[in-house]
Structures are given as C-alpha cells and as structure tokens.
Design an enzyme around this catalytic site. Structure first.
Site, PDB file in Angstrom:
ATOM      1  CB  VAL A 116      44.767  20.269  37.755  1.00 49.13           C
ATOM      2  CG1 VAL A 116      43.443  20.795  38.288  1.00 49.13           C
ATOM      3  CG2 VAL A 116      44.615  19.786  36.326  1.00 49.13           C
ATOM      4  CB  ALA A 117      47.381  20.921  42.415  1.00 46.23           C
ATOM      5  CB  ILE A 149      46.245  26.125  37.144  1.00 45.49           C
ATOM      6  CG1 ILE A 149      47.384  25.773  36.183  1.00 45.49           C
ATOM      7  CG2 ILE A 149      45.373  27.220  36.537  1.00 45.49           C
ATOM      8  CD1 ILE A 149      46.925  25.129  34.906  1.00 45.49           C
ATOM      9  CD  GLU A 169      41.444  24.706  40.254  1.00 46.94           C
ATOM     10  OE1 GLU A 169      41.136  23.649  40.778  1.00 46.94           O
ATOM     11  OE2 GLU A 169      42.620  25.062  40.105  1.00 46.94           O
ATOM     12  CG  ASP A 225      31.589  69.520  33.349  1.00 46.75           C
ATOM     13  OD1 ASP A 225      32.299  70.450  32.941  1.00 46.75           O
ATOM     14  OD2 ASP A 225      30.361  69.486  33.209  1.00 46.75           O
ATOM     15  CG  ASP A 241      26.763  67.067  33.259  1.00 47.74           C
ATOM     16  OD1 ASP A 241      27.638  67.588  32.541  1.00 47.74           O
ATOM     17  OD2 ASP A 241      26.057  67.725  34.054  1.00 47.74           O
ATOM     18  CG  ASP A 256      31.704  66.405  30.098  1.00 51.00           C
ATOM     19  OD1 ASP A 256      32.604  67.245  29.988  1.00 51.00           O
ATOM     20  OD2 ASP A 256      30.692  66.568  30.806  1.00 51.00           O
ATOM     21  CD  GLU A 316      48.846  21.729  46.918  1.00 57.23           C
ATOM     22  OE1 GLU A 316      48.690  20.937  45.976  1.00 57.23           O
ATOM     23  OE2 GLU A 316      48.055  22.662  47.170  1.00 57.23           O
ATOM     24  CG  ASN A 367      43.730  22.789  43.055  1.00 54.18           C
ATOM     25  OD1 ASN A 367      44.408  23.705  43.497  1.00 54.18           O
ATOM     26  ND2 ASN A 367      43.207  22.802  41.849  1.00 54.18           N
ATOM     27  CB  THR A 375      42.841  24.610  50.132  1.00 51.70           C
ATOM     28  OG1 THR A 375      43.470  24.129  48.953  1.00 51.70           O
ATOM     29  CG2 THR A 375      42.943  23.573  51.232  1.00 51.70           C
ATOM     30  CG  ASP A 376      43.135  26.856  45.257  1.00 52.59           C
ATOM     31  OD1 ASP A 376      43.582  27.285  46.334  1.00 52.59           O
ATOM     32  OD2 ASP A 376      43.811  26.745  44.224  1.00 52.59           O
TER      33      ASP A 376
END
Length: 893
Positions: A276-277, A279, A281, A323, A633, A637, A702, A727, A730-731
């Site tokens: 988990v750490a 990844i 997230e 255009d 426009d 187009d 880590e 995690n 810091t994340d």
C-alpha cells in the site's frame, strides 16, 4: 444535386409547385422523411458519467488495496485510500457534468420557425415540420431552415461562414449551374444553418434533417472515434508498471523476512502495508485536483474544458490547425486603405469602434478634406447597414461589407443617421448580381441647392463597373475628365489593393436637377475614390502564434477563403514562411495519400477547402506522429474537431455541432486564449511528473531501508502501522500542494513533450535511484548509530520512522521543479506547500510525543540530541538535489 436542373425540373422531381404542398401531402411526407432535425446521440446518464471516472487501472489497483487493507483490519488506511479515489472521481464528474450543461445552454443554431407556402397561402410552421417539396420564403435576418434550391432571389446574399468558413456573404441566384460546380460555389442552393444577410428569396426544400449538408456533417461525426488522451494512456501504463513492480518487490522482501525468522502472519501484514505504501494512492486525486484547478484558471482565461484529461493533451500538442474567419481574424470587415484625390491613405482602428485616423504617410488627413469627405459620405449614404452602441459595445446590423463603410465614415465624425436626416433618400437602384452596383438618390438640403440642382446620386460597386459609368473624376477640388491615363492609374491602385488581399469597392457621385430613369442615373458619373477592406487579424493573435512557435508548436491555417486572402493573412501573422507550401482543396484532391503525407509537414496554409479536406489534413498529421489540436467554429470544422487529439470550438460564433465535437470551447472565440491553455496543459503534466518522481524517491527509500535492515541485520526498521502513517501524511498534503505549483519560467520556450515518453523516463528513474538511495543511506546511518548505542528496538524504529518523514518533507521542496532551484522559484511562491509541510510536521510530532498515539504507533519520545542527528541528515535530501540542479544549470548554460 438540383443545382444543375431548371426550377421546373426540380418541381417535377419533388412533385410540388410554386403553390406549395397541400397539408395532407405535407403530413404524408413528414411520416416518410421524418422531422427536420438532427439526430442526437443518446445522452449518458448521470450515474454512468460518475462511474466512468473509475475505469483506469491505477484506480482499480487502489480499490483492491483498500479492500485488502479493510480485510486485514487496517480500516483507517482503507478509508483514506477510498477517500482519495472518490475525491478524484467526484472532481472529474463535476467538471464534465458542468461542461455538458454549459453545452446545452449554448445551443441556438437551428431556425425555430419557417415561413412556407402551402396550398398557395403563406403560413409560419415549426422548422422541424418542413419536408422536401415545401416552398419557403426567405428575407434578411432569417436562418435557413433546410437545404433548398432557389426559385427566385432578389439581391439575396447569405452568410455561409458557419458552413464554409467564407467571411463575406455569398450572392445567391436561381440560375442553372454546371454539374461539376463545387458545393461551396453552388450559388442557387441555400444550406441549413446559414443566414440571410441581405435581400429576399423563395426556395423549394430539397433535403431535411440528416440528409442536409449540415446533417451529413453531423452524421460523419458519429463515425469518428475519439481516442484516449496521452495522459490517460500514460496513467494506465504507469498503473500497470507500478502494480507489477510493487507485487514483485514486496513479495521478495516479505519472503526474505520469513526466511530470516520473522513470523509469517506479521510478514503478510507488513507486506500488505509496504504494498500500500509503494502505490501512490494520492496520484488520482493529485491529477484530478491539478486538472480541476487548471480548468478553473482556464475558465477565467476564456476556455471551457469539457473533458478533464483534455487539458493536459494541449501540453503535448505540436500542431494547431486553425480556421481563419473569426478565430485568427476578428470576423469584422474593416476599411484599411483608401484611394482618393490621387493619394493612398491608411485607415487606423479595427473592429466596429468608430475611432481611427486617415494617414497619408505619417501625416494625418483632416476628415473635412473635401475629397475624403465626399468619398466617406458617398459610402455612408449608398448603404443599408447601420452602426449602433448597445451596453457600451459597438455592433452592426446588415451586410458586414456595407457596415465597414459606415464605420469608416463614423471614424471621420460622419454619422449615418445624421447624414440620412440631412440628405434624405428619395430613390434607389438596388444592388444585383448582374449590375454589381448600388445607387441611391438623396435630396440636398436648401443650403446646398445651386443652379436648380436638388439631388445627389451616390453609387458604389465593383471598380470596373463604376469606372465604366464615369466620365469624370473628382481631383484637386474639381471635376476633371477621366482620361485613359487616370483610369489606368485607378485600376493600378485596384490591383495593388487586391494583392494585399483587400476587397476593393469603387465610389462615384452625380448631382441632378431631377430624378432620371435608372439607366440614365448611373451614367456620366464622377469617380471619387476607392476603399479597400478586409477581415483583419486579431491584434493579439500574432504574438500568440510567435509564442506557439517558440514553444515548438506549428500553426496551420485551414480555411474556405480564397488563396490570395489566406496567404496574405498567414504571412502577416507569421504562419507562412519562405519554405512553406500553400494548398487549395482542388490541389489536395489531386494528391494521393502517399504524395500528401510526404509534403504535409511543409504545408502551412490550406485554402478553399471543404470539410472532408480538413479531416484529411488532421488524419495525415496524426499519421506522422503529431499531436494535433484543431480550432474552428463552423459545422465544416466539426469532423476535424472530433478527429483531432484536441478539438477547440468557438463559444460565441460556434455552431452546436462544432461544440459537441470539441474537447474545449473558447468562450471569447480568441486564438490567443489557446496559448494560456497550452501553458496550463504543460504545467499540469509537469506537476504530475514531479509528484510521481517525488513518490518514487520516497517509496523506493522506504523499501531500500527495510530491505537493507532485514538482509544485513535481521532488524525490522519500520512496522506496518508506521509505514502506513508515512504513506498517509507524506503522500497526502504535500503532493496536493505540488499540484498547484505555478508554471516554471520558460515553460513556453520548451519543445512539446514526446507522447511516447510516458510519465516515467530515465530522468525520473535516475532521480528515484539517487534520492531513494540517499534516503536509504540516511536510514542506514541511523540504524548503525542506534545499534552501536544500544538503543531499544522501539527507539530505533522511532528514529528511522521520523527520519523518513522529515527526509520526505525536504524532498517535497525538491520537486517544485526538476529544473530550477527553490531559491530561483522563490521560497514563498507556493504557500500551500509551506502550509502542507507545516501541518505534516505537527502531525508527526503528535505521533512521537502524545502518549495514546505513542501506544498506537509504538513510538518513544525523542531528545534534542536525537533531533540534532535526524534534521541534518534529512536535510541532505534537499541539499543534494539543489547541488544537482546547480551543476546541471552550469553544464547547460
């Protein structure tokens, strides 16, 4: 179809007549052909729109991680992961939902009612009830409700810019045309969605709904699949990479732990925590927040994004196909050049603002100069358009070419309303496609009537036609004979203006004692001068195109206008260079696919093109590997807008079809707003890459600390709950703050990124190994110091736990930019990051010093001496990266 048939023949084919259809026949045909409306794609439900936000591989991995965490009893971490996932989903959903609602509010193209003849009587019906064979009546201001063949036209001019890109209204007539006449030049056909700007007419409906030119373009859109954006592809690729790498590394480290004597269940929990750490997230939330904030900034800068990932696509764009009419130019015809009394004058000012000067070289000419006054007054009186001010904004009514003359007169202080009050119109010879001129008769007021003269005839039209009707010229304050030499001098001025892509109109006058038959009124006239006009470029567009060029982005003009007009505007804006090519639609048709692909990179201007050509250009560029943005426009187009990597529609003048096909809408119809959008796109991708680099360095650090400690000393330096806490904090806040980092200086002087490069490059891997290795080295130093000092395991783990948190906080400052020092950026230019780091420090202190949190996280209080080791060590993460940036700057200076 039908353009090469006589009106009587068309009536026979459609089984109708000038008296129109009977109500019974109309009802029968309505059942047979269906309603006269476009088929809309099935609307996506709100629930489907919301669920579509959770399809990426990274999101699925995170949801799986949350489920496993909850199963193992780590509810806090499971809740945090799901919160970030739903935050990302909600942000994406809200933006796309708002954009779709905005599109619905912008729908206004099709005509709500039509004036038809049925059973010989005129009646108004909803335009959706029109059927082939109906006879419709048209007048100035009407929106054409269905494709129709003209039966008769009286000075009829139609604005077809929504369909063809032509900036000037097209003259229409009912005459037979050759079978090979291109669609854009079929003057006896009027098309759905275009508008009558002048005159009146009668037409028979030939096609309705999806069978119209408008409808077939809309149908073409359904056959074009929109590809995933570079960002979506990069995130999925990264998700697959991180998922596989995480499982392999964590399984390996957990197995080593078991082999070194740690309990199997503890290693399983620890392995899940480390997975988990590892990844990131926070990435989906960071991406969503970054995109969302970018979208908010872009709305303030006149860009409405329909799909969040599309913002970043602009950052990778290296070709913009635009255009011309209304996008690069103002879509406001403006008089820029005057020829009068043997002199050429420049007219300043643009748009409909009645402000400007008349310059002969550097000398300003007084509007009261008799020759200039006579020319401007003639142009304003021989005119059916008007200029008005509404809520402080100047606008016109009527034909834009005529309106340009009214604005020119207003710049000299001659207001049309005042002139018409003084010189009341008493007669008129209207413009026709045959005569190519218009003449009005105006009564002189009592103060100007001399020797029985009481009328002032004003005439304007094609230069050759006007000159042929003149025997004199107003020169040096008197009426002189128009000699062959003077005539050739005038025609030379006409050619010179035409070479500058100006639309040239000539003017003449005549004083009369009484009204004459129309044929005689337009004879023996006095030539007074010429006016050259055009739809000028937007003032800010030239600078925007230069900025694009500096950013490695090529601008390509694709227009329905003529070659001379297109090339002149392109040269002025800096689009067309010495070695560039210009192609017309017919020239493009003559090229095979291989031939065209060989030269497509050299073509900067496409003129007189049709919708299929625009689509072909976009697809050829994409085959060459370019990331293509298309602005436009008109209905013409729309297919190219959808086929392009980034379709950019115009919010004001854009048609519904073009808006539906687009990824982004410019609310001010300004090409220059694209530059801001490109910068936002580049900045968003830069911030995402920087966050990923930050995450890789911290997560690798880590994993390496744990791997070294377990392999070398059979010590578990971090427990599962500490890894999850690292995690979480810091994340959490720091990455969110990194997502709002403002653009680096020089961002728009860098070349577009290669879309194949993805989110992870050698640079990010090198940074991850370098900074991650440094964090691991810091951990090793603390580990050895703790073992040598005989610290209890709880203190050893608390020291490494706190070291990693502070090292990662120092690392957050590194990734504000991968190029520039924080001191060059400014310490306080990203205040959210300062707040985020401060809050994270506070949370870590609570974990270390608050008793109940010490119990939960198995920490012990740290002394000042401990901090004296941790902080200097952690700061080397920042110092080392600053040194790398300094050396890189020195090398590449």
């Amino acid at each position: 179809m039908y353009h090469d048939q006589e009106v009587t023949s068309v009536f026979e084919v459609l089984e109708t007549s000038e008296s129109g259809l009977s109500p019974e026949e109309a009802e029968k045909r309505l059942l047979e052909f269906g309603k006269n409306e476009l088929e809309e794609e099935e609307k996506i439900s709100v629930l489907k729109l919301f669920l579509s936000q959770f399809k990426s591989i990274l999101i699925i991995i995170l949801i799986a991680a949350a489920v496993v965490s909850a199963w193992l009893g780590e509810l806090v971490d499971a809740v945090v992961i799901m919160f970030t996932v739903f935050l990302a989903g909600i942000l994406g959903f809200v933006q796309e939902y708002r954009a779709e609602k905005a599109i619905e509010l912008l729908k206004s193209l099709t005509a709500p009612e039509a004036l038809v003849i049925r059973n010989g009587a005129e009646k108004k019906i909803p335009s959706k009830e029109l059927v082939p064979g109906d006879i419709i009546l048209l007048q100035a201001g009407d929106r054409i409700p269905a494709d129709s063949r003209l039966v008769e036209g009286f000075n009829l001019r139609v604005d077809e810019s929504a369909l063809t890109g032509e900036s000037v209204p097209v003259e229409k007539h009912s005459d037979l045309l050759p079978p090979e006449t291109p669609e854009a030049d079929r003057r006896n056909i009027v098309y759905t969605g275009t508008a009558v700007s002048y005159g009146r007419g009668k037409a028979v409906v030939t096609a309705t709904g999806m069978k119209t030119a408008f409808g077939m373009l809309a149908g073409l859109l359904g056959q074009i699949e929109r590809k995933r954006t570079p960002l979506q592809e990069s995130l999925d690729k990264f998700g697959r990479w991180i998922g596989i790498a995480t499982l392999v590394v964590v399984a390996f480290v957990a197995l080593l732990g078991v082999l070194n004597g740690f309990p199997l269940f503890d290693m399983f929990l620890w392995g899940v925590a480390l997975a988990v750490a590892a990844i990131p997230e926070a990435l989906p939330a960071v991406v969503a927040v970054g995109l969302g904030l970018g979208v908010r900034r872009m709305v303030a800068r006149h860009a409405l994004v329909r799909k969040l990932p599309s913002v970043e696509t602009l950052g990778a764009t290296n070709v913009i196909c635009s255009d011309k009419t209304g996008t690069l130019t103002q879509n406001k015809m403006t008089v820029e050049r005057i020829y009068v009394n043997g002199k050429g004058l420049d007219v300043t000012g643009t748009g409909y603002e009645p402000e400007g000067k008349f310059l002969s070289g550097e000398t300003e000419l007084s509007p009261e100069e008799p020759h200039l006054r006579r020319l401007l007054v003639t142009g304003a009186l021989c005119n059916d358009s008007g200029l008005f001010n509404e809520d402080g904004e100047w606008d016109i009514k009527g034909d834009p070419t005529e309106a340009a003359l009214v604005v020119a007169a207003a710049k000299a202080g001659f207001r049309k309303a005042e002139l018409e009050e003084k010189y009341r119109r008493v007669g008129e010879i209207p413009f026709s496609s045959e005569s190519k001129r218009m003449t009005t008769l105006n009564a002189l007021d009592d103060t100007e009537r001399v020797s029985g003269i009481r009328l002032f005839a004003c005439s304007k039209g094609a230069p050759e036609v006007i000159l042929d009707s003149c025997t004199k010229i107003f020169l040096e304050g008197e009426e002189r004979s128009l000699s062959p030499g003077l005539r050739e001098e005038v025609l030379g001025q006409v050619r010179e203006m035409a070479d500058q892509a100006l639309r040239v109109m000539a003017f003449a006058f005549r004083f009369l004692e009484e009204e004459l038959p129309s044929g005689e009124t337009e004879q023996e006239m006095v030539f007074v001068g010429l006016m050259g006009m055009r739809d000028p470029p937007r003032e800010e567009v030239k600078a925007a195109i230069l900025t694009c060029a500096n950013a490695g982005i090529k601008t390509v003009m694709i227009t329905g206008d003529h070659k001379i007009t297109a090339s002149a505007i392109a040269r002025e804006l800096g689009i067309f260079g010495e070695n560039d090519l210009i192609l017309t639609g017919s020239e493009l048709d003559s090229l095979g696919a291989v031939e065209f692909e060989e030269i497509v990179e050299r073509v900067s201007v496409y003129a007189r093109v049709y919708p299929i050509h625009k689509l072909r250009v976009v697809e050829a560029l994409k085959k060459k590997g370019y990331v293509v943005a298309m602005t436009g426009d008109g209905v013409n187009d729309a297919p190219a807008l959808k086929a392009a990597d980034m379709g950019i529609a115009m919010g004001i003048t854009g048609t519904d079809v073009s808006k539906e096909a687009s990824s982004m809408i410019l609310t001010d119809d300004n090409f220059a707003s694209i530059v801001a959008a490109v910068e936002e796109g580049r900045n968003i991708f830069k911030n995402i890459k920087n966050f990923i680099a930050y995450g890789l360095t911290t997560h690798l650090g880590e994993v390496l600390i744990v791997l070294i400690a377990v392999l070398g000393w059979q010590v578990l330096p971090l427990i599962a709950v500490q890894i999850l806490w690292i995690n979480l904090i810091t994340d959490g806040l720091p990455p969110m703050a990194l997502s709002v980092e403002p653009p680096d200086r020089g961002l728009m002087k860098q070349k577009p990124r290669d879309v194949k490069e993805g989110l992870i490059t050698r640079r990010e891997v090198a940074a991850a190994l370098g900074i991650g290795g440094l964090i691991a080295l810091q951990g090793l130093i603390v580990l050895l110091w703790s073992l040598d000092s005989g610290f209890p395991l709880a203190k050893l783990q608390t020291l490494i736990f706190t070291l990693v948190v502070f090292s990662e906080l120092f690392n957050a400052f590194n990734w504000r930019s991968d190029r520039y020092s924080i001191f060059a950026l400014g310490l306080f230019t990203n205040k959210p990051l300062l707040y985020a780091v401060g809050a994270t420090v506070g949370l870590q202190l609570l974990v270390v010093y608050v008793p109940f949190m010490q119990t939960a996280f198995r920490t012990v209080p740290l002394s000042l001496a401990d901090w004296g080791v941790i902080l200097p060590l952690a700061s080397t993460t920042f110092i080392a990266m600053e040194l790398v940036k300094y050396l890189r700057a020195r090398v590449y200076k």
